[in-house]
Design an enzyme around this catalytic site. Structure first.
Site, PDB file in Angstrom:
ATOM      1  N   ASP A  63      -1.244  -5.622  -2.909  1.00 19.55           N
ATOM      2  CA  ASP A  63      -2.067  -5.019  -3.647  1.00 19.55           C
ATOM      3  C   ASP A  63      -2.180  -5.402  -5.170  1.00 19.55           C
ATOM      4  OD1 ASP A  63       0.326  -3.746  -5.469  1.00 19.55           O
ATOM      5  OD2 ASP A  63       1.118  -3.823  -3.474  1.00 19.55           O
ATOM      6  N   GLU A 154       6.054   7.318  -8.782  1.00 24.73           N
ATOM      7  CA  GLU A 154       7.315   6.621  -9.319  1.00 24.73           C
ATOM      8  C   GLU A 154       7.759   7.046 -10.634  1.00 24.73           C
ATOM      9  OE1 GLU A 154       6.253   2.381 -10.676  1.00 24.73           O
ATOM     10  OE2 GLU A 154       4.851   2.863  -9.088  1.00 24.73           O
TER      11      GLU A 154
END
Length: 260
Positions: A63, A154
């Protein structure tokens, strides 16, 4: 576990050795631009590349975000990477300036690609951010090479849970997920760490029956998974020298996930 993941993908279908071409940037991340795992690296141990503990089939991928700039996708293809997730947006005001090169470049070299959104519950509502994501690269098409979008959720840049209660965080995530599903017909993948999920949702919301899990765990195994997910779909296993990931089954199952 991996066999179970492959089975679920079918059930939900209706709904190398070369040096890296672009190492992870060491630049300080700006207030409105965070790469996937930005805070997880500060909270989770490890980060060094490791082989998966399982000997079952996996598919390798990476990613990327603007911190990788223009990516030499052929180099990563030659290393065996077969999928990529590319940061598209953050909040309702940031777009990755390298998105086109990264998203189209991975596709053109033969990878199955998808986009991700860095969630900012401190800035606006979940539905508004899902709309922004879809409008700026996070959509989905039934071409067999485009994965459903991912919500990256997150620790926050200023507070772990963005100032939200656990129930409010669950509602925010649900609003994002529901709106993305309305706009694309797909449920977004949820990227998170087990410890963050426990801290900031209090295990009050169950997304395991709809949303594929992408767990961040820098170890030789993904370890304990967030509440009620029995298996992972993606696993980010290292951030060195950039984020690297495994899909939990073979390329044929990844194509099922992309096809929808």
């Amino acid at each position: 576990m991996l066999a179970a993941a492959a089975a679920l993908l079918v059930a939900t279908a209706s709904n190398a050795s070369a040096a890296p071409a672009a190492a992870a940037s060491t630049s300080t991340e700006t207030p409105d631009n965070h790469q996937m795992g930005a805070s997880i690296r500060a909270h989770e141990p490890g980060g060094t590349a490791v082989a998966p503990a399982s000997v079952e089939t996996t598919t390798a991928g990476i990613d990327v975000s603007s911190y990788q700039g223009a990516v030499d996708w052929q180099s990563y293809w030659n290393q065996g990477k077969r999928f990529a997730y590319v940061k598209a947006t953050e909040g309702t005001g940031y777009q990755n300036p390298d998105f086109t090169q990264q998203y189209n470049g991975s596709y053109n070299v033969g990878m199955i690609r998808g986009a991700y959104h860095y969630g900012r519950p401190d800035l606006s509502g979940g539905a508004a951010q899902a709309d922004y994501f879809v409008a700026h690269g996070g959509g989905w098409s039934k071409d067999g090479k485009t994965l459903p979008g991912t919500l990256d959720i997150e620790w926050g840049p200023s507070s772990a849970c963005y100032g939200l209660s656990q129930s409010a965080m669950v509602s925010w995530i649900k609003a994002f997920s529901d709106e993305y599903h309305v706009k694309t017909s797909r449920w977004p993948v949820i990227y998170t760490a087990t410890s963050w999920w426990t801290q900031c949702t209090g295990n009050k919301g169950d997304f395991s029956s709809t949303n594929p899990l992408w767990v961040a765990a820098y170890s030789s195994s993904p370890g304990a998974l967030p509440y009620n997910w029995g298996f992972y779909t993606f696993w980010q296993y290292t951030s060195t020298p950039l984020d690297q990931d495994y899909f939990s089954a073979g390329i044929d199952r990844l194509k099922v996930l992309a096809t929808g």
